[in-house]
Enzyme design. Structure first.
Site, PDB file in Angstrom:
ATOM      1  N   GLY A  50       2.510  -1.431  -0.659  1.00 41.21           N
ATOM      2  CA  GLY A  50       1.421  -1.729   0.110  1.00 41.21           C
ATOM      3  C   GLY A  50       1.141  -1.073   1.346  1.00 41.21           C
ATOM      4  CG  ASP A 109       0.050  -4.754   1.925  1.00 37.94           C
ATOM      5  OD1 ASP A 109       0.846  -5.495   2.004  1.00 37.94           O
ATOM      6  OD2 ASP A 109      -0.488  -4.226   0.543  1.00 37.94           O
ATOM      7  CD  GLU A 112      -2.921 -13.422  -1.265  1.00 35.22           C
ATOM      8  OE1 GLU A 112      -3.530 -12.622  -1.554  1.00 35.22           O
ATOM      9  OE2 GLU A 112      -2.479 -14.137  -2.010  1.00 35.22           O
ATOM     10  CE  LYS A 140      -6.572 -11.571   0.149  1.00 32.06           C
ATOM     11  NZ  LYS A 140      -6.220 -11.785  -1.187  1.00 32.06           N
ATOM     12  CG  PHE A 161      -7.074  -8.794  -5.518  1.00 33.60           C
ATOM     13  CD1 PHE A 161      -5.879  -9.662  -5.285  1.00 33.60           C
ATOM     14  CD2 PHE A 161      -7.028  -7.580  -5.884  1.00 33.60           C
ATOM     15  CE1 PHE A 161      -4.576  -8.848  -5.641  1.00 33.60           C
ATOM     16  CE2 PHE A 161      -5.788  -6.961  -6.064  1.00 33.60           C
ATOM     17  CZ  PHE A 161      -4.685  -7.403  -5.714  1.00 33.60           C
ATOM     18  CB  VAL A 162      -8.930  -6.528  -0.278  1.00 33.57           C
ATOM     19  CG1 VAL A 162      -9.914  -7.263   0.197  1.00 33.57           C
ATOM     20  CG2 VAL A 162      -7.546  -6.841   0.368  1.00 33.57           C
ATOM     21  CG  ASP A 168      -1.344  -2.217  -6.126  1.00 30.48           C
ATOM     22  OD1 ASP A 168      -0.840  -3.143  -4.935  1.00 30.48           O
ATOM     23  OD2 ASP A 168      -0.767  -2.547  -7.326  1.00 30.48           O
ATOM     24  NE  ARG A 174       0.284   1.327  -5.076  1.00 29.20           N
ATOM     25  CZ  ARG A 174       0.785   0.146  -4.691  1.00 29.20           C
ATOM     26  NH1 ARG A 174       0.507  -0.412  -3.690  1.00 29.20           N
ATOM     27  NH2 ARG A 174       1.317  -0.382  -5.534  1.00 29.20           N
TER      28      ARG A 174
HETATM   29  P1  IMP Z   1       2.555 -12.782   0.564  1.00 32.09           P
HETATM   30  O1  IMP Z   1       3.907 -12.459   0.007  1.00 32.09           O
HETATM   31  O2  IMP Z   1       1.559 -13.630  -0.623  1.00 32.09           O
HETATM   32  O3  IMP Z   1       1.931 -12.957   1.911  1.00 32.09           O
HETATM   33  O4  IMP Z   1       1.576 -11.423  -0.088  1.00 32.09           O
HETATM   34  C1  IMP Z   1       1.827 -10.193   0.215  1.00 32.09           C
HETATM   35  C2  IMP Z   1       1.922  -8.821  -0.574  1.00 32.09           C
HETATM   36  O5  IMP Z   1       1.132  -9.307  -1.918  1.00 32.09           O
HETATM   37  C3  IMP Z   1       1.193  -8.062   0.244  1.00 32.09           C
HETATM   38  O6  IMP Z   1       2.281  -6.946   0.765  1.00 32.09           O
HETATM   39  C4  IMP Z   1       0.420  -7.172  -0.889  1.00 32.09           C
HETATM   40  O7  IMP Z   1       1.304  -6.276  -1.407  1.00 32.09           O
HETATM   41  C5  IMP Z   1      -0.038  -8.334  -1.970  1.00 32.09           C
HETATM   42  N1  IMP Z   1      -1.210  -8.864  -1.750  1.00 32.09           N
HETATM   43  C6  IMP Z   1      -1.878 -10.024  -1.483  1.00 32.09           C
HETATM   44  N2  IMP Z   1      -3.145 -10.168  -1.427  1.00 32.09           N
HETATM   45  C7  IMP Z   1      -3.511  -8.765  -1.780  1.00 32.09           C
HETATM   46  C8  IMP Z   1      -5.033  -8.148  -2.082  1.00 32.09           C
HETATM   47  O8  IMP Z   1      -5.991  -9.080  -1.906  1.00 32.09           O
HETATM   48  N3  IMP Z   1      -4.761  -7.184  -2.508  1.00 32.09           N
HETATM   49  C9  IMP Z   1      -3.879  -6.422  -2.806  1.00 32.09           C
HETATM   50  N4  IMP Z   1      -2.400  -6.737  -2.904  1.00 32.09           N
HETATM   51  C10 IMP Z   1      -2.406  -8.054  -2.139  1.00 32.09           C
HETATM   52 MG    MG Z   2       0.789  -4.928  -3.680  1.00 33.65          MG
END
Ligand code: IMP
Ligand code: MG
Length: 183
Positions: A50, A109, A112, A140, A161-162, A168, A174
């Site tokens: 990402g 990227d 979350e 987020k 969801f972006v 992606d 992407r």
């Molecule tokens: P986390 O581990 O939940 O903080 O999420 C991190 C990974 O989830 C990021 O590096 C993204 O690749 C993916 N991700 C989280 N939210 C989104 C979204 O809204 N769109 C696309 N990918 C996301």
């Molecule tokens: Mg991803």
């Protein structure tokens, strides 16, 4: 024969959340801050897939800000092919370089749940990085499952969801030059 994947939504249905011009300006500002904070050593650890677009713009902005970073990549996975995180982080391809004694900036990227960045930060510390900081294009709020914060944040976004600018949906979108969402 396996079917060729098709994008899950029509491009015309994707709404712009952050235009490309806003991203470019913000990346330049972040790069100036980062360049000022890492005067002697900067090892960028970019999390694939990402963050490849953000990383490539950021390092060129860092160049203009007078910074001479090294750049390494790691491939992690936590999402499946949809929009829900699987909850476990997988290390799919490791760094080639050692981070021992280095000032590491993890670039991702989006922050979350925090699982990805928590996992990576712990790994860098385990491997004896001198310092570990985190830069994300997007955050987020209100979704955190792990205690981790970013030191540099491009934009805070609402809970949608972006896609685009590296992010992606099922490995599509992407290539979009802006950040968008599918309503
Ligand atoms: P986390 O581990 O939940 O903080 O999420 C991190 C990974 O989830 C990021 O590096 C993204 O690749 C993916 N991700 C989280 N939210 C989104 C979204 O809204 N769109 C696309 N990918 C996301
Ligand atoms: Mg991803």
């Amino acid at each position: 024969m396996t079917a060729i994947p098709v994008p899950p939504a029509d491009l015309r249905d994707i709404k712009t959340l952050i235009p490309a011009t806003d991203i470019a300006l913000r990346v330049r500002t972040l790069a100036k801050q980062i360049a000022a904070d890492f005067p002697d050593d900067l090892m960028i650890v970019s999390l694939l897939r990402g963050s490849f677009v953000f990383t490539s713009d950021l390092i060129r902005a860092l160049h203009h800000a007078g910074c001479r970073p090294q750049v390494s990549f790691m491939t992690l996975g936590s999402y499946g092919s949809g929009t829900e995180s699987s909850g476990t982080v997988q290390l799919m391809r490791d760094l080639i370089e050692s981070v021992e004694g280095r000032h590491v900036l993890i670039v991702d990227d989006i922050l979350e749940s925090g699982r990805t960045l928590h996992f990576t930060r712990e790994l860098m510390l385990e491997r004896k990085a001198h310092s570990v900081r985190i830069a994300v294009l997007l955050e987020k709020p209100g979704k955190r499952k792990r205690d981790v914060n970013a030191d540099y944040i491009g934009f805070k976004v609402e809970d949608k969801f972006v896609v685009g600018y590296g992010l992606d949906y099922a490995n599509f979108y992407r290539e979009l030059p802006f950040i968008g969402y599918i309503p």
